[in-house]
Design a protein around this motif. Structure first.
Motif, short mmCIF file in Angstrom:
data_model
loop_
_atom_site.label_atom_id
_atom_site.label_comp_id
_atom_site.label_asym_id
_atom_site.label_seq_id
_atom_site.Cartn_x
_atom_site.Cartn_y
_atom_site.Cartn_z
N LEU A 79 0.82 -1.20 0.00
CA LEU A 79 0.00 0.00 0.00
C LEU A 79 0.87 1.27 0.00
N ARG A 80 2.05 1.19 0.61
CA ARG A 80 2.96 2.32 0.58
C ARG A 80 3.44 2.59 -0.85
N VAL A 81 3.66 1.52 -1.61
CA VAL A 81 4.16 1.68 -2.98
C VAL A 81 3.06 2.14 -3.94
N TYR A 82 1.88 1.51 -3.85
CA TYR A 82 0.85 1.72 -4.88
C TYR A 82 -0.34 2.55 -4.43
N GLY A 83 -0.48 2.78 -3.14
CA GLY A 83 -1.65 3.49 -2.66
C GLY A 83 -2.83 2.55 -2.44
N SER A 84 -3.94 3.10 -2.02
CA SER A 84 -5.12 2.31 -1.68
C SER A 84 -5.76 1.70 -2.93
N PHE A 85 -6.30 0.50 -2.79
CA PHE A 85 -7.04 -0.14 -3.87
C PHE A 85 -8.47 0.39 -3.95
N ALA A 86 -9.01 0.83 -2.86
CA ALA A 86 -10.41 1.27 -2.81
C ALA A 86 -10.63 2.57 -3.57
#
Length: 291
Positions: free
Chosen positions: A284-291
């Motif tokens: 999540l730190r690399v790509y950000g939130s999925f929601a």
């Protein structure tokens, strides 16, 4: 659109083309950092929703859908638009860069990637890099041109970059040092040794381990895993490729991530839940939130 497969994996010579049974679910959800779900595989290819539903049942909460050409990059963005369990990574694969160049289309292809990278569900440029295994020496210049252009795109859009590095460790590291790596740089399916892992960690790169870390002849990967800082670890399938042992050769899919993660935890001598929580946080730190 996202349910339509772009291509199918070669099945010649493979003995068991059935999808394996689901492993025991993880108690702490993780994410598949790199998969190619547009590639149909097995006796009966799974749809995007089938992949994601099977993954969810075993504690794999989302997938970063990686790309290698214009068509698969567009598919990745469509998949990410259609399901919030998917984020897109878009790029021209290093082995495809010479093909586009020979057709006089490399600049155009990179422009398309630039446009797709602006989409809010696109969170990485990838997979890009260098491959000296499949591309002959006299055709490698376009790989370097493409790689540097992709590095610039990751910086321009403020997103991560997923690196494909095959038999090109020194050249990849030199290029990143010379041009300047994006803030969030991921070595997809890390293939180096412990010495290279230390170099990558010192540079602040992330190392993503796939099912081949379980292969008998992959001691270099296990050595690398052990010296990688926990806050730089990611896990992936590279589905439909690199199915972990003892299922090697059969179709791979995000729902098999628990096998690789449990193997990694055993190698590191830590609790599976602890590793899952760390890897999820890193993702999540690399790509950000999925929601």
């Amino acid at each position: 659109m996202a349910e339509t497969y772009v291509t199918s994996r070669e099945t010649k010579g493979r003995k068991d083309l059935s999808y394996p049974a689901a492993p025991e679910p993880l108690a702490v959800p993780v994410y598949d950092n790199h998969a190619h779900l547009e590639i149909g595989d097995g006796d009966e290819a799974l749809s995007l929703s089938d992949h994601l539903d099977r993954a969810a049942e075993v504690g794999v909460a989302g997938v970063v859908q990686a790309s290698g050409d214009i068509e698969s990059s567009r598919w990745a963005v469509a998949a990410a638009e259609s399901d919030d369990r998917v984020l897109a990574a878009v790029a021209i694969h290093p082995n495809d860069a010479p093909v586009y160049a020979e057709e006089g289309m490399l600049d155009e292809a990179i422009s398309v990637i630039d446009e797709l990278a602006a989409h809010p569900r696109t969170r990485a440029i990838g997979e890009t890099g260098l491959d000296f295994f499949r591309t002959e020496e006299h055709r490698r210049d376009p790989q370097f041109t493409s790689f540097e252009a992709h590095i610039a795109l990751a910086k321009k859009h403020g997103i991560a970059m997923q690196i494909h590095d095959r038999d090109a460790h020194d050249a990849v590291l030199e290029t990143l040092a010379r041009v300047g790596a994006p803030e969030k740089t991921v070595f997809h399916c890390f293939s180096g040794d412990d010495a290279m892992a230390r170099v990558c960690a010192d540079a602040g790169y992330y190392l993503s381990f796939a099912g081949n870390v379980t292969f008998k002849n992959a001691q270099n990967l296990r050595d690398a895993l052990r010296v990688t800082p926990r806050d730089r670890l990611l896990v992936e399938t590279d589905a439909p490729f690199l199915t972990p042992m003892p299922l090697r050769g059969r179709p791979n899919a995000p729902y098999l991530i628990p096998i690789t993660l449990r193997f990694m935890a055993a190698e590191l001598g830590i609790d599976v839940d602890e590793l899952a929580a760390q890897v999820a946080q890193n993702t999540l730190r690399v790509y950000g939130s999925f929601a």
